[in-house]
Write a protein that holds these residues in place. Structure first.
Motif, PDB file in Angstrom:
ATOM      1  N   VAL A 290      23.411  37.183  29.153  1.00 40.91           N
ATOM      2  CA  VAL A 290      24.677  37.179  29.872  1.00 40.91           C
ATOM      3  C   VAL A 290      25.358  38.514  29.606  1.00 40.91           C
ATOM      4  O   VAL A 290      25.540  38.885  28.453  1.00 40.91           O
ATOM      5  N   SER A 291      25.699  39.231  30.656  1.00 40.53           N
ATOM      6  CA  SER A 291      26.429  40.498  30.522  1.00 40.53           C
ATOM      7  C   SER A 291      27.802  40.322  31.132  1.00 40.53           C
ATOM      8  O   SER A 291      27.899  39.957  32.298  1.00 40.53           O
ATOM      9  N   ALA A 292      28.819  40.596  30.377  1.00 41.11           N
ATOM     10  CA  ALA A 292      30.181  40.418  30.886  1.00 41.11           C
ATOM     11  C   ALA A 292      30.938  41.733  30.823  1.00 41.11           C
ATOM     12  O   ALA A 292      30.807  42.484  29.858  1.00 41.11           O
ATOM     13  N   HIS A 293      31.713  41.986  31.847  1.00 39.34           N
ATOM     14  CA  HIS A 293      32.640  43.104  31.833  1.00 39.34           C
ATOM     15  C   HIS A 293      34.040  42.533  31.864  1.00 39.34           C
ATOM     16  O   HIS A 293      34.353  41.722  32.731  1.00 39.34           O
ATOM     17  N   TYR A 294      34.843  42.953  30.916  1.00 38.79           N
ATOM     18  CA  TYR A 294      36.192  42.409  30.755  1.00 38.79           C
ATOM     19  C   TYR A 294      37.168  43.328  31.465  1.00 38.79           C
ATOM     20  O   TYR A 294      37.305  44.492  31.091  1.00 38.79           O
ATOM     21  N   LEU A 295      37.807  42.804  32.496  1.00 39.68           N
ATOM     22  CA  LEU A 295      38.639  43.651  33.343  1.00 39.68           C
ATOM     23  C   LEU A 295      40.062  43.738  32.820  1.00 39.68           C
ATOM     24  O   LEU A 295      40.648  44.809  32.761  1.00 39.68           O
ATOM     25  N   THR A 296      40.608  42.594  32.469  1.00 38.36           N
ATOM     26  CA  THR A 296      41.974  42.539  31.950  1.00 38.36           C
ATOM     27  C   THR A 296      42.003  41.421  30.913  1.00 38.36           C
ATOM     28  O   THR A 296      41.139  40.544  30.908  1.00 38.36           O
ATOM     29  N   ALA A 297      42.981  41.456  30.032  1.00 43.50           N
ATOM     30  CA  ALA A 297      43.070  40.429  28.987  1.00 43.50           C
ATOM     31  C   ALA A 297      43.417  39.079  29.621  1.00 43.50           C
ATOM     32  O   ALA A 297      44.223  38.996  30.540  1.00 43.50           O
ATOM     33  N   SER A 298      42.788  38.041  29.127  1.00 50.44           N
ATOM     34  CA  SER A 298      43.031  36.691  29.659  1.00 50.44           C
ATOM     35  C   SER A 298      44.074  35.971  28.821  1.00 50.44           C
ATOM     36  O   SER A 298      44.127  36.111  27.601  1.00 50.44           O
TER      37      SER A 298
END
Lengths: 268, 268
Positions: free
Chosen positions: B72-80
């Protein structure tokens, strides 16, 4: 002098080399690019994966406002052959409220062969009773955080210098890991385990928020019941970024997950 | 006994634990899931990235025919933040001719700060004249491949045992790397450099095709002109998969890229 060395002496320029010509994409319509994948970059009969990645990277350089790739994660679905291909880009500059996007490959871990030829060895973490968690002292993280109540973290004292005001200067963090309610690990909880320890940046003398830019997890084996051991290392802190490499080991001494993340760090 | 230890003794079951309840998603319509992100997994004020990844992983477990995440590759765009959130999945089982899909973050490498606090050191590769490329002997790869004509590869003799029928058994491969026409490296060609060496599997005594499943590259610095040094290591060969970790160093001794890939291997 070999042919390669002769060519090396001639020095093709960036933008005017074989690599540039063979990765050049043609805009068909906004976000859609055509390319003729060159047979010059094949290995055996398939197109090399790094060449493919460079082609997609170039299309994104055109499609995005910035031209430099910071992190690129690719999942290879089928082998590529030389010839015409289409690259479709989807630019998201994060202006919306999208928080995270993933690409993933799923399968059946129980269907994998049993072979283990790993050279990796479990991290040397002292027995749990010689390790320390948030409940063992004044809250080590500024502004006690809800997640610490959900987790069973017992940190290796060798990576706890930061909590005592004496960070080791090594980019290492090691801990026992479990869920506070004793739930056993499974492939999904491994996705949590790789990003649950304090940042290695703390041991490098950096405090504060270390937001993840990209995180990739490889789940390698269904974990056995019992606590996990997580070892995280950072080798390269530079340009305001660092990587965190995590290994997760289960109670049967199997390496059950590996991960790498790129995170931003604010140097003061 | 601490609260965590008490709970640990009580042993919540997989499927009926806090983690399961807090990562549970509700199907809204095919491929679209609702979740109320729990405030119980926050760190300072944001939702933990591993918890988020587990939420998306669970949604994909529902949406896909297999339930186990392999990579699984995730890119974090903005804080959740805690609260209602929507997970949109897009299942692609590779039945079409899609070959590769990437997620990427782009930026301006020249805008990054100059700080370098890396503890990594360049790989110990002998001078180029003591290393060997395909042109130095009978083609070491079965079925000579076009890509070898495009590249300037000079492999460290210490990782060339496989070519002489005596693989070292260590998952290591090191080489000088350049483009055959002498073009200098740039961020795009780094995407190629990380996947251009012979597979580490060769040094583990495995021959044949080692297809990439997932490859993530972090570009950390714009490379200086001149040849690159690439060092690749494999620590875990198990279950028919292995990882390849690559580091790319430039002529100025800067670590310019890191990558990790998951590849399939056929054990004979």
């Amino acid at each position: 002098m070999s042919e390669a060395a002769t060519a090396q002496a001639a020095r093709a320029a960036i933008g005017d080399s074989e690599f540039d010509r063979d990765t050049a994409v043609t805009l068909r319509e906004p976000g859609v690019y055509d390319i003729d994948l060159s047979a010059g970059w094949t290995i055996i009969s398939a197109v090399n994966g790094g060449y493919l990645l460079a082609v997609l990277g170039r299309a994104l350089s055109h499609a995005l406002p910035h031209s430099d790739p910071f992190t690129v994660s690719a999942h290879y679905l089928t082998a590529s052959q030389p010839g015409p291909a289409v690259v479709r880009t989807d630019a998201d500059e994060g202006r919306e409220v999208e928080r995270i996007r993933v690409l993933a490959s799923y399968g059946d871990l129980d269907a994998l062969p049993d072979d283990v030829r790993t050279t990796a060895t479990p991290p040397a973490i002292p027995p749990m009773e010689h390790c320390f968690g948030p409940e063992d002292g004044p809250a080590p993280v500024d502004g006690s955080s809800a997640i610490t109540e959900r987790l069973m973290l017992k940190l290796d004292p060798a990576t706890l210098g930061w909590a005592l005001g004496a960070p080791s200067g090594k980019g290492e963090m090691r801990s026992w890991f479990g869920l506070a309610d004793g739930r056993d690990p499974d492939p999904l909880s491994l996705l949590l385990a790789v990003d649950a320890l304090p940042p290695t940046a703390f041991e490098l003398g950096i405090s504060g928020w270390v937001p993840t830019v990209e995180l990739t997890v490889h789940v390698r084996c269904r974990p056995a019941p019992g606590p996990l051991r997580v070892s995280i290392t950072t080798r390269n802190l530079a340009g305001g970024f660092l990587e965190e490499d995590a290994e997760v080991w289960d109670s049967a001494d199997r390496l059950v997950a590996q991960s790498r993340q790129l995170a931003r760090v604010r140097l003061s």
